[in-house]
Design a protein around this motif. Structure first.
Motif, short mmCIF file in Angstrom:
data_model
loop_
_atom_site.label_atom_id
_atom_site.label_comp_id
_atom_site.label_asym_id
_atom_site.label_seq_id
_atom_site.Cartn_x
_atom_site.Cartn_y
_atom_site.Cartn_z
N LEU A 38 0.85 -1.19 0.00
CA LEU A 38 0.00 0.00 0.00
C LEU A 38 0.88 1.24 0.00
CD1 LEU A 38 -2.75 1.48 0.33
CD2 LEU A 38 -2.43 1.28 2.81
N GLY A 39 0.64 2.13 -0.97
CA GLY A 39 1.36 3.40 -1.02
C GLY A 39 0.49 4.51 -0.46
N ILE A 40 1.06 5.33 0.42
CA ILE A 40 0.38 6.53 0.91
C ILE A 40 1.07 7.73 0.29
CG2 ILE A 40 -0.26 7.90 2.92
CD1 ILE A 40 -0.37 5.42 4.57
N VAL A 41 0.34 8.48 -0.52
CA VAL A 41 0.94 9.61 -1.23
C VAL A 41 0.26 10.91 -0.83
CG1 VAL A 41 1.59 8.18 -3.20
CG2 VAL A 41 -0.60 9.38 -3.23
N ALA A 220 -3.32 5.12 -1.36
CA ALA A 220 -4.22 6.04 -0.65
C ALA A 220 -3.65 7.45 -0.80
CB ALA A 220 -4.33 5.65 0.83
N VAL A 221 -4.48 8.37 -1.24
CA VAL A 221 -4.05 9.75 -1.47
C VAL A 221 -4.49 10.60 -0.28
CG1 VAL A 221 -4.17 11.74 -3.01
CG2 VAL A 221 -4.30 9.41 -3.95
N GLU A 226 -6.26 13.92 5.79
CA GLU A 226 -7.32 12.96 5.49
C GLU A 226 -7.01 12.19 4.21
OE1 GLU A 226 -11.01 15.06 5.24
OE2 GLU A 226 -10.88 15.87 7.29
N ILE A 227 -7.53 10.97 4.12
CA ILE A 227 -7.44 10.21 2.87
C ILE A 227 -8.63 10.61 2.01
CG2 ILE A 227 -7.61 7.92 1.84
CD1 ILE A 227 -6.06 6.80 4.19
N VAL A 228 -8.32 11.17 0.85
CA VAL A 228 -9.40 11.67 -0.02
C VAL A 228 -9.75 10.69 -1.13
CG1 VAL A 228 -8.91 14.09 0.45
CG2 VAL A 228 -7.73 12.95 -1.43
N GLU A 229 -8.86 9.71 -1.35
CA GLU A 229 -9.14 8.71 -2.38
C GLU A 229 -8.23 7.50 -2.15
OE1 GLU A 229 -9.59 8.47 -7.28
OE2 GLU A 229 -9.16 10.37 -6.28
N GLN A 230 -8.76 6.30 -2.31
CA GLN A 230 -7.93 5.10 -2.20
C GLN A 230 -8.53 3.98 -3.04
OE1 GLN A 230 -7.79 2.94 1.61
NE2 GLN A 230 -9.38 4.31 2.42
N VAL A 236 -6.77 4.36 -9.44
CA VAL A 236 -6.66 5.70 -8.84
C VAL A 236 -5.87 6.64 -9.75
CG1 VAL A 236 -5.70 7.01 -6.90
CG2 VAL A 236 -6.92 4.87 -6.47
N PHE A 237 -4.83 6.10 -10.43
CA PHE A 237 -3.97 6.95 -11.24
C PHE A 237 -4.52 7.20 -12.65
CE2 PHE A 237 0.36 6.32 -8.90
CZ PHE A 237 -0.18 7.00 -7.82
N THR A 238 -5.24 6.24 -13.20
CA THR A 238 -5.76 6.42 -14.56
C THR A 238 -7.12 7.11 -14.57
OG1 THR A 238 -6.71 4.19 -14.50
CG2 THR A 238 -4.52 4.44 -15.49
N ASN A 239 -7.86 7.01 -13.46
CA ASN A 239 -9.18 7.64 -13.40
C ASN A 239 -9.38 8.32 -12.05
OD1 ASN A 239 -11.81 8.35 -14.15
ND2 ASN A 239 -12.67 6.43 -13.39
N PRO A 240 -8.59 9.38 -11.76
CA PRO A 240 -8.68 10.05 -10.45
C PRO A 240 -10.03 10.75 -10.28
CG PRO A 240 -7.33 11.33 -11.97
CD PRO A 240 -7.61 10.03 -12.65
N GLN A 241 -10.61 10.62 -9.08
CA GLN A 241 -11.93 11.17 -8.82
C GLN A 241 -11.88 12.48 -8.03
OE1 GLN A 241 -14.81 9.63 -10.11
NE2 GLN A 241 -13.20 8.50 -11.18
N HIS A 242 -10.94 12.57 -7.09
CA HIS A 242 -10.88 13.75 -6.23
C HIS A 242 -10.08 14.86 -6.91
CE1 HIS A 242 -9.98 16.27 -2.69
NE2 HIS A 242 -11.07 15.75 -2.18
N PRO A 243 -10.53 16.12 -6.81
CA PRO A 243 -9.81 17.23 -7.45
C PRO A 243 -8.34 17.34 -7.03
CG PRO A 243 -11.97 17.96 -6.69
CD PRO A 243 -11.78 16.57 -6.17
N HIS A 244 -8.03 17.06 -5.76
CA HIS A 244 -6.64 17.14 -5.31
C HIS A 244 -5.78 16.08 -5.98
CE1 HIS A 244 -3.19 17.96 -2.79
NE2 HIS A 244 -3.13 16.69 -2.45
N ASN A 245 -6.33 14.87 -6.09
CA ASN A 245 -5.61 13.79 -6.76
C ASN A 245 -5.39 14.14 -8.23
OD1 ASN A 245 -4.35 11.34 -7.13
ND2 ASN A 245 -6.25 10.21 -7.44
N GLN A 246 -6.38 14.74 -8.87
CA GLN A 246 -6.25 15.15 -10.26
C GLN A 246 -5.13 16.20 -10.40
OE1 GLN A 246 -10.18 16.55 -11.18
NE2 GLN A 246 -11.10 14.48 -11.19
N ALA A 247 -5.06 17.12 -9.45
CA ALA A 247 -4.02 18.16 -9.47
C ALA A 247 -2.64 17.56 -9.25
CB ALA A 247 -4.32 19.21 -8.40
#
Length: 251
Positions: A38-41, A220-221, A226-230, A236-247
């Motif tokens: 599990l990666g926490i980024v 987990a991003v 807080e974790i906003v997406e996991q 998670v990387f090809t179809n990011p849902q959360h705006p922060h993950n997209q940024a």
């Protein structure tokens, strides 16, 4: 193996004479199965390293639960903490400061064995030599000091020390960020091999998305404690849902 529910870690700070609270980790939940990666980024200050320190009992938990193999480790006593040290080990970000400059490599790698295993000097030296061989370092490194090693060699020594007790869980806190890019690639390939050979479980903490994508099955991003997406890394990387993950991915 690892189950974290609603974890909160707060730090008191002073600003302009006022007492404030920094919510470094604010209600984080995730689980980690045996043998998984599990990666926490997240960006600097998002709270990802604080999670690792909470699991290691290096910071005080304000609220929530951390269970390892079904046992609570937040309120564990001294005996349970000794067992935790055998089961969970860590590789820190900077190998230069993680090794005592006055200790030989033999003494540095032997430290956990001295604390947790009853080995005579001959067996201790043999075990350390085996560990160095596992991480790709020859026996002549036994009596060298950290200043005689390169950054990549130092990190291999730190990994050898971390696996000395055959831990179940290895926390890797940005283990390649202090190294040159070419050395980073070598360490990552070695960590992949080590994971397969010893059936280790990795909790990989990093701000480098490419590194996490190469090593971890799940991610987990984190953002502002807080974790906003996991989910599965590729999803998670090809179809990011959360705006922060997209940024983060655009950056």
């Amino acid at each position: 193996m690892l189950e974290i529910q609603d974890l909160k870690v707060h730090f008191p700070v002073r600003s302009g004479g006022r007492k404030l609270t920094v919510k470094a980790v604010n209600g984080v939940s995730f689980s980690l199965a045996k043998g998984d990666t599990l990666g926490i980024v997240g960006e600097s200050g998002s709270g990802k390293s604080t999670i690792g320190k909470a699991i290691l009992r290096l910071v005080k938990v304000a609220d929530g639960t951390i269970e390892l193999d079904g046992k609570d480790i937040v309120n564990a006593g001294r005996q349970a903490e000794a067992e935790l040290r055998r089961k969970v080990q860590v590789v820190f970000q900077d190998p230069h400061s993680a090794l005592n400059p006055r200790m030989t490599i033999l003494r540095a790698v032997a430290e956990p064995l001295i604390l947790h295993r009853n080995l005579n000097s001959v067996d201790l030296r043999k075990r350390v030599a085996e560990l160095l061989e596992t991480v790709g370092l020859p026996q002549q490194f036994l009596y060298r000091y950290p200043h005689e090693l390169s950054g990549g060699q130092k990190q291999r020594v730190c990994i050898a020390r971390a696996i000395a007790l055959n831990p179940e869980l290895l926390i890797l806190d940005e283990p390649t960020s202090a190294l040159d890019v070419s050395v980073q690639a070598q360490i990552l390939e070695f960590l992949k091999t080590l994971h397969a050979e010893f059936e280790l479980t990795y909790l990989f903490i990093s701000h480098n998305l490419a590194v996490v994508r190469a090593l971890c099955r799940r991610v987990a991003v984190m953002y502002l404690g807080e974790i906003v997406e996991q989910g599965p890394t590729e999803d998670v990387f090809t179809n990011p849902q959360h705006p922060h993950n997209q940024a983060l991915l655009k950056a």
